[in-house]
Design an enzyme around this catalytic site. Structure first.
Site, PDB file in Angstrom:
ATOM      1  N   CYS A 159      -6.120  -1.854   4.847  1.00 14.91           N
ATOM      2  CA  CYS A 159      -6.989  -2.459   5.734  1.00 14.91           C
ATOM      3  C   CYS A 159      -6.141  -3.399   6.429  1.00 14.91           C
ATOM      4  CB  CYS A 159      -8.278  -2.913   5.220  1.00 14.91           C
ATOM      5  SG  CYS A 159      -9.149  -3.922   6.351  1.00 14.91           S
ATOM      6  N   GLY A 166      -9.200  10.191  14.764  1.00 11.38           N
ATOM      7  CA  GLY A 166      -9.512  10.362  15.939  1.00 11.38           C
ATOM      8  C   GLY A 166     -10.020  11.450  16.175  1.00 11.38           C
TER       9      GLY A 166
END
Lengths: 258, 311
Positions: B128, B242
C-alpha cells in the site's frame, strides 16, 4: 439503484458554463426524495474513466423524466455538455439520501450557493406541494452565473446575492440572511463548504439539513473516498460516507471538512 | 471450463474483485449475487480500526485514477464478528487482505483472521503506497518482505498470497524472495505511486500528496510484470491492474496469471465482475480454448516452445 441508458431530451446552457440536461428513462421511478444524485459515464471511452456525480434538480415520475443542472468545468462535464438530444447516456442511480421533506410543516428557508442550487429546486416544489411556505436565498459569483431565479420566484419569496454585486444584493447568502433575519422552522442548504460552515455557525440550535460534496469513486459506499468524520465519536475512527449516508446530513452529524 | 484450483482456493471461475475496490461486499450484494464470483478479496484489515487519510482521497487521471484512502477499515474485531459472518451466507471463498505497521501487527491479524471458516487464503498487503508506516516499506526490500512472509506463514491456518508492489526496480527479486520465504502465491500488481497537481492552487489534488495510480493506464505495466514473474517462480500468480473487459482478462492469463482480480473497473461499472464471468466462456471458445487454464502463460510458453523448435 440501477445502471441504465437514459435518453437525452434536451441539453442546453442556461447560464455561463451551466447546463440543463433533461433525461428520460425508467430509472426515474426509483428516485425517492429531492437531493439524491446519479453517477454519469460521459461516454464509453476509458480516458475519462470515472463516473461524474451530479445532483437531480427536478424529476417527474409520471413522465419518467429528470433534470440535471451541472457546471461544465472539467473535461468530463465539458464533454457531457456537447451531448445532443436523442443521444443515450449511461446513468447509475439514484444514489444517496436526500432532503427530508416531511421535516417541515409550516415554513422552510432554502439556501443555495452556485452549483449547489439545483437540488433545492425539486425540494422547494415538494415543500410547496405539502403546503409549506418557502423562502429562497441563492448566491452566485456574478450575474452571468445566475440561473433559475424566476423558477424559484414562482414557488416563493426569493433573494439573490452575487459576490461582485452585478445582480441582486452585493455579497453572499450570509449577508442576506443576517439582514433579513428570517424566521423558519427548517433550513435546507447546499453549496460550497465555506457557506455551509457559515450557516452551521449561525444556526447551531436550529433544524438544519446540509448537502455535502466530495470527489467520489464508486458512489455506493465501497471505496471509502468520500468520508467525513462524525462529531460524536471519541475513538477517532467514526465516520460517515457522503455517497450513501449523505449527501444530506443533519447539522452536527459530521465534520464539514476532512 | 472456468474452474480454477489454486492453493487453498477452489474457484468456480478465475474472476474476483480486488481488495479495496469492493469493501466487504455489502454494497455490491445489493446489485448481484456474490456467490457468482470466483472469490472475494476483502478490504485490507488492520488490528485496530483506522480512519485513513484526509479528503480528497481520489482524483481522476488519463485512463486511470489516483487514490489515497489510507487503509480505512473497521479493525480486526469487527471484521471477524460482523463482516466475515455476514459474507458466509454466500458460496464464495474469501481472500482476506491484511495490513499492519509492524511485523507483530501482521502476525496477530493473520493468526486470527485465518481462523474464520470462510477465509480460504490471506493476501499479505506489503504494497500500500498510501500509509506512512507499514504497507510499502515491507514491499520494496526483498529481505524485509521475505522476513514478514515467513512470520505470517508461521501463524496462518490458510495459504498466504503476497501482494507485490510495482514501485520497485526488480519485481522478480521481490517475487523470488517471498517464494523462498514460503509464500503460497503472488498477487500483483498493487497501484503505482503517482500525483496530480491542481494548476489553480499549485497543490496536489489528493490531500495525502501522492496516491496510487490504477485503471487501464497501468495495465501494460501489470502485464509485463506478470509475464516476468510468472516465468521466474513456481507459485501461482493472481493478476490485477487495469482490467476493464474480457480480453483484458485473457491477456493477463496469457501473461502468466492463473486467475485475475478486478479493481477500479468496479467503480466505473458496478456489474463488471459478473458481466466478465458471463462473457468469458464465449470469448474463450472464439479464441479456440476449451478451458481457461489453456490460456495461462501462453505468451511465454509458446515463446519457449517455438524457440526450441528453431533449428
Amino acid at each position: 439503484m440501477i445502471k441504465a441508458w437514459m435518453e437525452i431530451i434536451s441539453n442546453r446552457p442556461i447560464a455561463k458554463n451551466i447546463y440543463k440536461m433533461e433525461l428520460k428513462g425508467e430509472l426515474v421511478q426509483r428516485i425517492t426524495c429531492p437531493g439524491q444524485f446519479v453517477q454519469i459515464k460521459v461516454d464509453d471511452s476509458f480516458d475519462l474513466l470515472l463516473r461524474r456525480p451530479i445532483s437531480i434538480a427536478e424529476y417527474n415520475a409520471e413522465k419518467n423524466t429528470m433534470t440535471l443542472i451541472y457546471r461544465a468545468e472539467g473535461a468530463g462535464t465539458k464533454r457531457l455538455s456537447r451531448k445532443k438530444a436523442s443521444e443515450l447516456v449511461d446513468v447509475f442511480g439514484p444514489l444517496g439520501n436526500g432532503f427530508p421533506v416531511e421535516e417541515t410543516k409550516e415554513k422552510a428557508l432554502l439556501v443555495g450557493g452556485g452549483i449547489g442550487v439545483p437540488p433545492l429546486y425539486e425540494l422547494s416544489k415538494q415543500l410547496v406541494q405539502n403546503g409549506v411556505e418557502v423562502v429562497h436565498v441563492l448566491g452566485f459569483s456574478t450575474k452571468a452565473a445566475v440561473f433559475y431565479e424566476q423558477e424559484f420566484k414562482e414557488l416563493g419569496e426569493t433573494f439573490v446575492a452575487t459576490v461582485d454585486g452585478t445582480f441582486g444584493a452585493k455579497g453572499t447568502v450570509m449577508d442576506i440572511i443576517n439582514e433579513q433575519r428570517f424566521t423558519f422552522e427548517t433550513l435546507y442548504t447546499c453549496g460550497p463548504t465555506p457557506m455551509l460552515k457559515a450557516i452551521e455557525e449561525a444556526f447551531p440550535h436550529k433544524k438544519v439539513f446540509l448537502s455535502l460534496e466530495e470527489r467520489m469513486g464508486c458512489g455506493i459506499g465501497a471505496c471509502f473516498a468520500c468520508v467525513r468524520r462524525t462529531k460524536t465519536d471519541a475513538n477517532d475512527s467514526g465516520y460517515k460516507k457522503i455517497c450513501t449516508d449523505g449527501p444530506v446530513f443533519r447539522i452536527g452529524e459530521v465534520m464539514l471538512e476532512c | 471450463m472456468l474452474a480454477v484450483k489454486l492453493p487453498g482456493l477452489e474457484l468456480k471461475n478465475p474472476i474476483m474483485p480486488a481488495s479495496g475496490c469492493f469493501g466487504f461486499g455489502r454494497e455490491f450484494a445489493k446489485l448481484y449475487d456474490l456467490s457468482k464470483l470466483g472469490a472475494i478479496m476483502i478490504k485490507a484489515t488492520t488490528l485496530e480500526p483506522r480512519f485513513g487519510n484526509p479528503t480528497p482521497r481520489v482524483a481522476e487521471t488519463p485512463s486511470g485514477m489516483l487514490n489515497a484512502i489510507g487503509l480505512q477499515n473497521p479493525g480486526l474485531k469487527k471484521v471477524m464478528e460482523e463482516e466475515l459472518p455476514w459474507l458466509s451466507q454466500f458460496d464464495v471463498p474469501i481472500i482476506a487482505n491484511i495490513a499492519g505497521s509492524t511485523v507483530e501487527e501482521y502476525v496477530e491479524v493473520a493468526k486470527e483472521i485465518s481462523k474464520a471458516p470462510n477465509v480460504k487464503a490471506l493476501e499479505l498487503n506489503i504494497s500500500c503506497p498510501n500509509v506512512k508506516q507499514g504497507g510499502i516499506m515491507f514491499g520494496t526490500v526483498p529481505e524485509v518482505a521475505g522476513h514478514l512472509t515467513e512470520a505470517v506463514k508461521n501463524v496462518s491456518s490458510v495459504p498466504v498470497y503476497v501482494k507485490l508492489s510495482p514501485n520497485v526496480t526488480d519485481i522478480v527479486a521481490m517475487a523470488k524472495a517471498v517464494e523462498k520465504a514460503g509464500a503460497d502465491g503472488i498477487t500483483m500488481i498493487n497501484t503505482l505511486l503517482g500525483m496530480r497537481i491542481d494548476v489553480k492552487t499549485g497543490r496536489s489534488i489528493i490531500a495525502n500528496g501522492t496516491g496510487g495510480l490504477s485503471g487501464p493506464a497501468v495495465k501494460p505495466i501489470a502485464v509485463r510484470m506478470i509475464y516476468q514473474v510468472s516465468q521466474s517462480v513456481e507459485i501461482p500468480v493472481i493478476g490485477m491492474g487495469g482490467i476493464m473487459n474480457v480480453d483484458d482478462c485473457i491477456e493477463f492469463l496469457q501473461a502468466g496469471a492463473k486467475a485475475v482480480a478486478i479493481g477500479t473497473a468496479n467503480f466505473v461499472n458496478p456489474y463488471v465482475c459478473v458481466e466478465l464471468i458471463d462473457a468469458l466462456p464465449n470469448r474463450l471458445k472464439e479464441l479456440g480454448f476449451d478451458h481457461v487454464n489453456e490460456c495461462v502463460g501462453r505468451s511465454w510458453k509458446d515463446e519457449k516452445s517455438s524457440s526450441n523448435s528453431c533449428p
